[in-house]
Scaffold this motif. Structure first.
Motif, PDB file in Angstrom:
ATOM      1  N   PRO A  33       0.899   1.870   4.314  1.00  0.00           N
ATOM      2  CA  PRO A  33       1.520   3.122   3.875  1.00  0.00           C
ATOM      3  C   PRO A  33       2.616   3.637   4.811  1.00  0.00           C
ATOM      4  O   PRO A  33       3.549   4.304   4.365  1.00  0.00           O
ATOM      5  CB  PRO A  33       0.350   4.102   3.816  1.00  0.00           C
ATOM      6  CG  PRO A  33      -0.841   3.249   3.566  1.00  0.00           C
ATOM      7  CD  PRO A  33      -0.575   1.975   4.328  1.00  0.00           C
ATOM      8  N   PHE A  74       0.814  -1.217   0.000  1.00  0.00           N
ATOM      9  CA  PHE A  74       0.000   0.000   0.000  1.00  0.00           C
ATOM     10  C   PHE A  74       0.850   1.271   0.000  1.00  0.00           C
ATOM     11  O   PHE A  74       0.323   2.363   0.215  1.00  0.00           O
ATOM     12  CB  PHE A  74      -0.946   0.013   1.204  1.00  0.00           C
ATOM     13  CG  PHE A  74      -2.050  -1.009   1.132  1.00  0.00           C
ATOM     14  CD1 PHE A  74      -3.050  -0.909   0.187  1.00  0.00           C
ATOM     15  CD2 PHE A  74      -2.079  -2.070   2.029  1.00  0.00           C
ATOM     16  CE1 PHE A  74      -4.067  -1.846   0.125  1.00  0.00           C
ATOM     17  CE2 PHE A  74      -3.101  -3.014   1.978  1.00  0.00           C
ATOM     18  CZ  PHE A  74      -4.097  -2.898   1.023  1.00  0.00           C
ATOM     19  N   LYS A 134      -0.212   5.071  -0.894  1.00  0.00           N
ATOM     20  CA  LYS A 134      -1.610   5.325  -0.549  1.00  0.00           C
ATOM     21  C   LYS A 134      -1.655   5.886   0.876  1.00  0.00           C
ATOM     22  O   LYS A 134      -0.697   5.779   1.627  1.00  0.00           O
ATOM     23  CB  LYS A 134      -2.422   4.034  -0.629  1.00  0.00           C
ATOM     24  CG  LYS A 134      -2.476   3.429  -2.015  1.00  0.00           C
ATOM     25  CD  LYS A 134      -3.592   2.423  -2.111  1.00  0.00           C
ATOM     26  CE  LYS A 134      -3.694   1.796  -3.476  1.00  0.00           C
ATOM     27  NZ  LYS A 134      -3.914   2.706  -4.562  1.00  0.00           N
ATOM     28  N   GLU A 190      -7.017   5.071   2.617  1.00  0.00           N
ATOM     29  CA  GLU A 190      -7.222   4.338   1.363  1.00  0.00           C
ATOM     30  C   GLU A 190      -6.932   2.847   1.547  1.00  0.00           C
ATOM     31  O   GLU A 190      -7.691   2.003   1.057  1.00  0.00           O
ATOM     32  CB  GLU A 190      -6.318   4.902   0.252  1.00  0.00           C
ATOM     33  CG  GLU A 190      -6.730   6.281  -0.220  1.00  0.00           C
ATOM     34  CD  GLU A 190      -5.693   6.931  -1.137  1.00  0.00           C
ATOM     35  OE1 GLU A 190      -6.118   7.630  -2.075  1.00  0.00           O
ATOM     36  OE2 GLU A 190      -4.470   6.743  -0.910  1.00  0.00           O
TER      37      GLU A 190
END
Length: 160
Positions: free
Chosen positions: A129, A93, A96, A100
């Motif tokens: 993230p 991820f 992002k 999200e």
């Protein structure tokens, strides 16, 4: 039904029968999905983690459980496959936001499982993230509850 795909079949538990009963009347089949994630601030070896997950699958019959419907008897049965061979996904991820990433995992949780002859769980290796790594685990309540979910994740961690 005595066997399915070469595996011995077993009757459903009372709780499983209840879930199958009400699912016929439930418009949103994903209501029985249990999804969670566990991450740590540590760079994990993805290949070792993947092998640890496969080993935990070997040690947990419930995670290898499948269901089969006998049309003659009009009854559901369950059976345990010998080995879990599907690919364990890796999702990064990075790039992002946490919101999200959480929205994507929430969407994963909303997808109902195919009931017949299919895995009733999904394990994804994730990198969040913020750089943390770990697992996302989704299971159908027909095969696991919160306690067994914790036990499976703990087993993966201990194997790793």
């Amino acid at each position: 039904m005595k066997t399915r795909k070469g595996y011995k079949t077993y009757p459903l538990t009372v709780a499983q029968k209840f879930h199958f009963y009400y699912m016929d009347y439930c418009p949103k089949k994903e209501v029985v999905n249990i999804g969670t994630s566990l991450t740590i601030e540590y760079e994990l070896d993805v290949d070792v983690l993947r092998q640890s997950i496969y080993k935990a699958y070997e040690r947990c019959d419930a995670m290898r459980l499948r269901f089969a419907y006998d049309k003659k008897e009009k009854k559901w049965y369950q059976y345990v496959v010998e080995k879990e061979e599907r690919e364990i996904e890796y999702v990064d991820f990075t790039g992002k936001t946490m919101e999200e990433a959480e929205a994507i995992m929430t969407e994963w949780t909303r997808v109902p499982f195919v009931r017949e002859d299919s895995p009733m769980n999904r394990v994804v290796i994730i990198k969040t993230p913020d750089g943390n790594q770990g697992l996302y685990l989704l299971g159908d309540h027909l095969i696991l509850d919160a306690q067994s979910l914790i036990c499976f994740m703990r087993d993966v961690i201990e194997i790793y």
